[in-house]
Write an enzyme that holds these catalytic residues in place. Structure first.
Site, PDB file in Angstrom:
ATOM      1  CE1 TYR A  98      15.255  19.003-100.634  1.00  0.00           C
ATOM      2  CE2 TYR A  98      13.895  18.088 -99.122  1.00  0.00           C
ATOM      3  CZ  TYR A  98      14.548  19.284 -99.242  1.00  0.00           C
ATOM      4  OH  TYR A  98      14.814  20.283 -98.434  1.00  0.00           O
ATOM      5  CB  SER A 190       9.910  13.859-106.677  1.00  0.00           C
ATOM      6  OG  SER A 190       9.951  14.146-105.245  1.00  0.00           O
ATOM      7  CG  ASP A 280       2.773  11.199-104.444  1.00  0.00           C
ATOM      8  OD1 ASP A 280       3.100  11.222-103.368  1.00  0.00           O
ATOM      9  OD2 ASP A 280       3.099  11.797-105.477  1.00  0.00           O
ATOM     10  CG  HIS A 309       6.409  10.515-105.000  1.00  0.00           C
ATOM     11  ND1 HIS A 309       5.912  12.105-105.136  1.00  0.00           N
ATOM     12  CD2 HIS A 309       7.749  10.600-104.680  1.00  0.00           C
ATOM     13  CE1 HIS A 309       6.778  12.588-105.284  1.00  0.00           C
ATOM     14  NE2 HIS A 309       7.972  12.039-105.047  1.00  0.00           N
TER      15      HIS A 309
END
Length: 325
Positions: A98, A190, A280, A309
């Site tokens: 992201y 992700s 995570d 993560h």
């Protein structure tokens, strides 16, 4: 029984909390018809960044829905004589996290060195070169999940366009003369993992998918467990500023259901290798399993009990999996 086994049993039975819009399938079928009508007009420009010895590097531009020009870095092996039938090579689509970008060519050379053509997408409006030409009513502040959430037209959700860009890129690659259209794979972590799920769902000719800790899954679960922070922080910001009493919560989460990867997952035909860390806190494991449990194609789960993560999804195991293309 160890806590890890208890948690895994719960995760394997979890089916998600975010609502699925009643017209979800019609929404995406119409989106794919729009994509069918969009001429990608691909353009390959030799890269000025890098001239590797064993690969050719290009800036790849193509047209996505709405007319935006979208960018990807593209590498292909120079010696394609051993790539397969007629010298054609398997191809790999790579998706970034992201707000990031396709990064440098260097990180893709391991794949082109193994005989893959590699295309790494820049998601619209994020850290790379792709054009974001969308216009929406309502807030565009603090993130792309909420971009278009208040527009009367649910087709204005920005992640709809980004999801379609992943499928358009796959279609572009399949038309290149050096690519074997029967041997396409995707990889990402992700947001990249979420885009990998979306790409494999919207382009059923994808054969293999490496998915790490996917973002963009089960938004309501994120909210209800107080994880609307970090990557999902825009959800908290949106409610605080635009629905502080949560009077529209059902409406909002149903709208987000159009771009919830758990609802796209049943469309996937590819063989999937799925990486998750049980510690995570960015994309909580329950949200990931909401998507994983809905994949009906052959799949393999790689679990890291004490990892957060940053799961090591690009590893010997995932490369070996992709070499099966």
């Amino acid at each position: 029984m160890p806590l890890t086994q208890e948690l895994l049993a719960e995760l394997h039975n979890y089916q998600g909390r975010n609502p699925r819009p009643a017209d979800f399938d019609a929404y995406w079928d119409a989106a794919l018809r729009e994509l069918d009508a969009t001429d990608p007009q691909p353009e390959l420009v030799p890269s000025k960044e890098l001239s590797p010895r064993n690969s050719e590097a290009f800036d790849l531009w193509f047209t996505g829905v709405g007319g935006a020009r979208v960018y990807a870095r593209y590498l292909r092996p120079k010696n394609r004589a051993e790539g397969g039938a007629d010298g054609k090579c398997p191809a790999l689509l790579q998706f970034h996290g992201y707000a990031g970008s396709s990064q440098r060519f260097l990180s893709k050379l391991v794949y082109s060195g193994e005989g893959f053509c590699v295309a790494a997408l820049d998601a619209r409006g994020q850290g790379g070169r792709s054009e974001d030409n969308s216009t929406v009513r309502g807030t565009t502040y603090m993130g792309h999940i909420v971009r278009g959430i208040d527009d009367p037209d649910p087709r204005k959700l920005l992640f709809r366009q980004i999801f379609l860009d992943t499928a358009q890129l796959a279609r572009v690659l399949m038309r290149f003369e050096e690519v074997d259209p029967e041997r396409l794979g995707v990889i990402g972590c992700s947001q990249g993992g979420g885009l990998g799920l979306a790409c494999a769902a919207l382009e059923p000719r994808i054969k293999r998918a490496v998915i790490g800790a996917p973002f963009l899954c089960d938004y309501r679960r994120v909210w209800e467990t107080d994880r609307a922070v970090d990557a999902y922080g825009e959800l908290g910001h949106y409610f605080y500023n635009f629905d502080p009493k949560h009077e529209r919560a059902d409406q909002i989460f149903t709208r987000l259901g159009y771009v919830d990867c758990q609802h796209l997952a049943p469309r996937i035909k590819a063989q999937v290798q799925f990486y998750t860390g049980l510690m995570d806190t960015i994309t909580p494991p329950h949200t990931q399993f909401a998507a994983y449990n809905k994949i009906t194609s052959p799949k393999e789960l790689v679990v890291y009990p004490a990892t957060g993560h940053d799961v090591p999804f690009e590893c010997d195991q995932s490369l070996q999996f992709l070499l099966g293309l």
